[in-house]
Each structure stands twice: as structure tokens, then as C-alpha cells.
Design a protein around this motif. Structure first.
Motif, PDB file in Angstrom:
ATOM      1  N   ILE A   1      -3.947  10.130  -2.232  1.00 14.83           N
ATOM      2  CA  ILE A   1      -3.803  10.471  -0.814  1.00 14.83           C
ATOM      3  C   ILE A   1      -5.146  10.621  -0.086  1.00 14.83           C
ATOM      4  CG2 ILE A   1      -3.499  12.984  -1.169  1.00 14.83           C
ATOM      5  CD1 ILE A   1      -1.719  10.826   1.473  1.00 14.83           C
TER       6      ILE A   1
ATOM      7  N   GLN B   1       0.844  -1.204   0.000  1.00 18.53           N
ATOM      8  CA  GLN B   1       0.000   0.000   0.000  1.00 18.53           C
ATOM      9  C   GLN B   1       0.877   1.252   0.000  1.00 18.53           C
ATOM     10  OE1 GLN B   1      -3.619  -0.346  -0.038  1.00 18.53           O
ATOM     11  NE2 GLN B   1      -2.670  -2.240  -0.728  1.00 18.53           N
TER      12      GLN B   1
ATOM     13  N   ILE C   1      -5.878   1.080   0.412  1.00 13.60           N
ATOM     14  CA  ILE C   1      -6.046   2.503   0.095  1.00 13.60           C
ATOM     15  C   ILE C   1      -6.971   2.726  -1.106  1.00 13.60           C
ATOM     16  CG2 ILE C   1      -3.810   3.124   1.139  1.00 13.60           C
ATOM     17  CD1 ILE C   1      -2.767   3.620  -1.742  1.00 13.60           C
TER      18      ILE C   1
ATOM     19  N   ALA D   1      -6.358   7.248   0.651  1.00 15.24           N
ATOM     20  CA  ALA D   1      -5.432   6.599   1.595  1.00 15.24           C
ATOM     21  C   ALA D   1      -5.668   7.120   3.023  1.00 15.24           C
ATOM     22  CB  ALA D   1      -3.990   6.840   1.172  1.00 15.24           C
TER      23      ALA D   1
ATOM     24  N   ASN E   1       1.863  12.517   2.662  1.00 16.15           N
ATOM     25  CA  ASN E   1       2.407  12.568   1.287  1.00 16.15           C
ATOM     26  C   ASN E   1       3.799  13.193   1.256  1.00 16.15           C
ATOM     27  OD1 ASN E   1       1.124  11.246  -0.703  1.00 16.15           O
ATOM     28  ND2 ASN E   1       0.104  13.020  -1.613  1.00 16.15           N
TER      29      ASN E   1
ATOM     30  N   LEU F   1       1.013   4.233  -2.902  1.00 19.08           N
ATOM     31  CA  LEU F   1       0.812   5.649  -2.587  1.00 19.08           C
ATOM     32  C   LEU F   1       2.016   6.487  -3.037  1.00 19.08           C
ATOM     33  CD1 LEU F   1      -1.008   7.802  -1.326  1.00 19.08           C
ATOM     34  CD2 LEU F   1      -0.054   7.238   0.911  1.00 19.08           C
TER      35      LEU F   1
END
Ligand code: HEM
Length: 422
Positions: free
Chosen positions: A294, A283, A354, A297, A386, A287
Motif C-alpha cells: 500500500i 495493479q 505500484i 501504491a 486498502n 494490491l
């Protein structure tokens, strides 16, 4: 969930507590509550429990129904704080400041008072207002990551999540930098207010912390009255002066609530979320490759390991939940963490995914008490996660064993140590 319909089996149902082993204060439960939640949900989803509240509810559908029900009111914690005054022999010692202040915490209020105060405060936390904070949040995250870049290791909780959440809520409210750390320490003491079992000594410490917070805020408010700034405290003062709808005591209580509610929950969410991603490398890799994921997620990490695990409501009428009848006046503990892992609502609930669709988790509760700070918490968590994983793409957990804060209601890591190379 229905109002009670005079079921002949009520007494039988009330006595039928099944043999689910459940101890809120067990350290194993603290470290990982999810196996216990699954046991309760499967075997006794509306569980009779006398220690932390009268009933424990774990199914998603039941939790959601109680949150939306008009037959419940909020936790009566302010009243029970006031009642503790009888234990003091000297009348100059009391919990009055804490009792009044918490009586103005929105999550302990009921309509019509709740409606009025939430109306006044709500505008300051709308998605539009919060979105304006984006450049500021990004700037703080960049600064915090710059500070640790040379070290090759960091504690995500102490060096990113916690200082970020304190700085952001302070900026929004208008609290100057030099006071932030002290306020953070005071509200840390006050955060015990959410736990079901609190000693008199702890209440005294919370009362003291609340007095100190408010002494500081009084000076700040006086300064803003003279010279208003572009911040939330100045806006609330204007609301107070324009229509006389907000008293000085309410203003102090609201600022205390917002600082406390805004910092610890978000800090914990960033820590819990990063741990979940580090424990699910596929995951994490997705991302990193697709940063535009995001939003989804962050919803998923909030569902997966919610920063607030439980809420309390009180039945105002006899109500049926599952196959149990809950009587007017009884306490209902809603396990948000359990509802968010209910397989009837979330396929493969123990998997972090996510890409999950229809992620209608209850981490921010629902209905009139839906978290006021949800847009802010989401934005902060999105930017923090992020930026962190793009800046240090090879983060590694320093240990497989994590220590959790000793709280039943708040779920957050004491620390989260990682290493990285630049
Ligand atoms: C991810 C972080 C957060 C989580 C998990 C969270 C969770 C919650 C939950 C579950 C409630 C409902 C309480 C109840 O119904 O009894 C709530 C209410 C509230 N939250 Fe948050 N919260 C977070 C962040 C924030 C932030 C950043 C603020 C900012 C100020 C905030 C302010 C509030 C306020 C004022 C309420 C009371 C709303 C009302 O009763 O009308 N929260 N939050």
C-alpha cells in the motif's frame, strides 16, 4: 538552472514562443491535462504564457530546481488581494480579512516569517503525531463503509473520501462534529484562492467565508482557552501564551489554512487514486493480493494524478531555466502534474505501476514549503484505499466518463460512482 549569465541571445530566446496549443481554461485540458503537458515538455518546456502567469515550466529537473532555488519567492497573492480594495467605492466594503489571513498561509510566506510560523505549526504534523491517528482514521473508514454496505453502490468521493478527510483534520485540530459540515462549505469557497484567475465577486465571497470561519473559530478558541483539550488548537494556544510568539490573528489564520489544506487535497487524492486503480485492473489485483504494497501504491497514485497540479513562484533575480531567461519580478508556474509524468525521471510515466522504484515525485513540492500535511495525507489515503478494496473486492466503475472539478490548480473528481457485491 543558473542565475542569468548575460547571454547575448536573451531577447531572441524570450520571443521564441513555439506553437504549442495551450489553453488552461479549455474543458479538454481540465478533463485530461497530460497530453498538453507532454506537448509542452517536448516542444517548449519553459513556455511563455501571459494568461495565468508569465512562464510555464513542465520538466521535472526544472521544476525541482525552481523549488529549491534561492532566487524565487512565493506567489504574491495576498498583496494582489489587498490591491483589489481600490475597486470598492464604499470603504466599509473591503478584502482586508482575506488579505491578512492569506498573508499568514505558509505557502504564501517567505523566510524569516515563514520559518518562525512553520516551526510553531510543524510539530503538530510530524509522522509520530500523525501515526497516533491511525486507529481513529481506521474507525472512521469502517463506519463510512458500514453505512453503504447494504446499498451495493456508492459514490467514493461523497461517501468516503470527502467525509473522511473532513473528520480527520477536524479531529486533529479539535473541531467538534456539529461544525464540520459548515466549515467544509466555507473552505470550499476559499479553495478558489489557488486559481490563477479570480474575479472580484469571488474574492468578496472568499472574504465573507473567511470572516465567518473566523467568527466561529474565535468562539472555539475562547472555549479552549478556558478548558484546554488534547488537540492542536489547544497546543497552539499554549504556544501563543508561553512565548507570545503567535498573535490571535495568526492563530485564526493558521487554523483556517490547516482546515482548508487538510481536507480537499486528501479527499481528491483518495478519489483520483481509486479511479486510477479501477482503470488499471492488474495493479488493483496485485494490491488486493499484497496489501503490504500500500505505501508504494499510494506514492504511485499520488504521482500519477496529483491533487495539486500547479504552484506559482516569482523570480527575485534574473534566472536561467532551460534555455530561457526569466527576469526578476516575473511569475513562474510550476506544473507539478507535468513533472510527475516526465519520462526523463519516471520510465513509462503514463503507466500506473505500484511497484515503481525511486518514486521521487513532486506532488508535495520540495524544500522549505514541502507539504506539512504529507504524513497525514499518506496515512489517510493508505487506510482508505486498502480498507475499501479489501471490504468490497469486486468494485466496478459505474461509468467510464468522469467529471472533474472546474479548477486549474486543484485536480479532483466531482464524484466517483461504483457498484459492488458483499
Ligand atoms: C495528498 C494530499 C496533499 C497534497 C497533494 C498536498 C500538496 C501540497 C503542496 C504541493 C504544497 C506546496 C505549496 C507551495 O510550495 O506553494 C503543500 C503545502 C502545504 N500543505 Fe499540503 N498537500 C496535501 C495534503 C495536506 C494536508 C492533509 C495538510 C494538513 C494540514 C496539508 C497542509 C499543507 C500546508 C500547511 C502547506 C504549506 C507548507 C509551507 O508552505 O511551509 N497538506 N501541500
Amino acid at each position: 538552472m543558473n542565475k542569468e549569465q548575460n547571454s547575448p541571445n536573451n531577447n531572441e530566446k524570450r520571443d521564441s514562443t513555439k506553437g504549442v496549443k495551450f489553453n488552461l481554461f479549455d474543458h479538454k485540458f481540465n478533463a485530461n491535462p497530460y497530453p498538453t503537458y507532454h506537448g509542452l515538455r517536448n516542444e517548449d518546456p519553459v513556455h511563455r504564457y501571459f494568461v495565468g502567469g508569465d512562464w510555464i515550466v513542465t520538466r521535472y529537473a526544472d521544476v525541482k530546481a525552481v523549488l529549491k532555488s534561492s532566487c524565487v519567492s512565493t506567489d504574491d497573492r495576498p498583496k494582489s488581494i489587498q490591491e483589489r480594495n481600490k475597486y470598492f467605492l464604499h470603504k466599509e466594503k473591503n478584502l482586508d480579512t482575506l488579505a491578512y489571513t492569506t498573508s499568514r498561509f505558509l505557502f504564501y510566506m517567505n523566510p524569516p516569517d515563514h520559518t518562525r510560523l512553520r516551526g510553531l505549526v510543524g510539530k503538530g504534523f510530524s509522522s509520530v503525531v500523525v501515526e497516533r491517528m491511525r486507529p481513529h482514521i481506521q474507525e472512521i473508514v469502517n463506519e463510512l463503509l458500514d453505512k453503504v454496505r447494504h446499498k451495493g453502490s456508492m459514490d467514493i468521493v461523497a461517501e468516503l473520501a470527502s467525509p473522511l478527510s473532513v473528520s480527520v483534520i477536524s479531529k486533529l485540530l479539535g473541531i467538534p462534529k456539529e461544525a464540520q459540515q459548515q466549515l467544509h462549505q466555507w473552505t470550499n469557497v476559499l479553495s478558489r484562492i489557488l486559481d490563477p484567475l479570480v474575479s472580484l465577486k469571488e474574492y468578496e465571497a472568499m472574504n465573507q467565508a473567511t470572516e465567518e470561519i473566523q467568527e466561529y473559530l474565535r468562539t472555539l478558541i475562547a472555549a479552549r482557552e478556558k478548558e484546554p483539550q488534547e488537540d492542536f488548537i489547544s497546543n497552539l494556544i499554549a504556544a501563543k501564551d508561553q512565548s507570545d510568539r503567535l498573535s490571535q490573528k495568526e492563530l485564526l489564520a493558521i487554523c483556517t489554512l490547516l482546515f482548508g489544506a487538510g481536507e480537499e487535497t486528501t479527499g481528491n487524492t483518495i478519489g483520483n487514486g481509486m479511479l486510477a486503480l479501477l482503470q488499471h485492473p492488474n495493479q488493483m489485483e496485485q494490491l488486493k493480493r499484497e496489501p503490504t504494497m500500500i505505501q508504494s501504491a499510494v506514492e504511485e497514485v499520488i504521482r500519477y494524478d496529483s491533487a495539486i497540479q500547479m504552484l506559482t513562484r516569482i523570480a527575485t533575480d534574473n534566472i536561467e531555466i532551460g534555455n530561457q531567461t526569466i527576469k526578476a519580478g516575473e511569475k513562474i508556474v510550476l506544473c507539478l502534474g507535468a513533472a510527475n509524468r516526465d519520462p526523463a525521471q519516471f520510465p513509462n510515466p503514463d503507466e500506473l505501476n505500484i511497484n515503481r522504484e525511486h518514486n521521487q515525485h513532486v506532488a508535495f513540492a520540495d524544500s522549505i514549503h514541502y507539504c506539512l500535511g504529507a504524513p497525514l495525507a499518506r496515512l489517510e489515503t493508505q487506510i482508505a484505499i486498502n480498507t475499501l478494496i479489501q471490504t468490497f473486492p469486486n468494485l466496478k466503475l459505474a461509468s467510464n466518463k468522469q467529471e472533474w472539478k472546474k479548477s486549474i490548480v486543484i485536480r479532483g473528481l466531482k464524484s466517483l460512482s461504483v457498484s459492488f457485491t458483499n
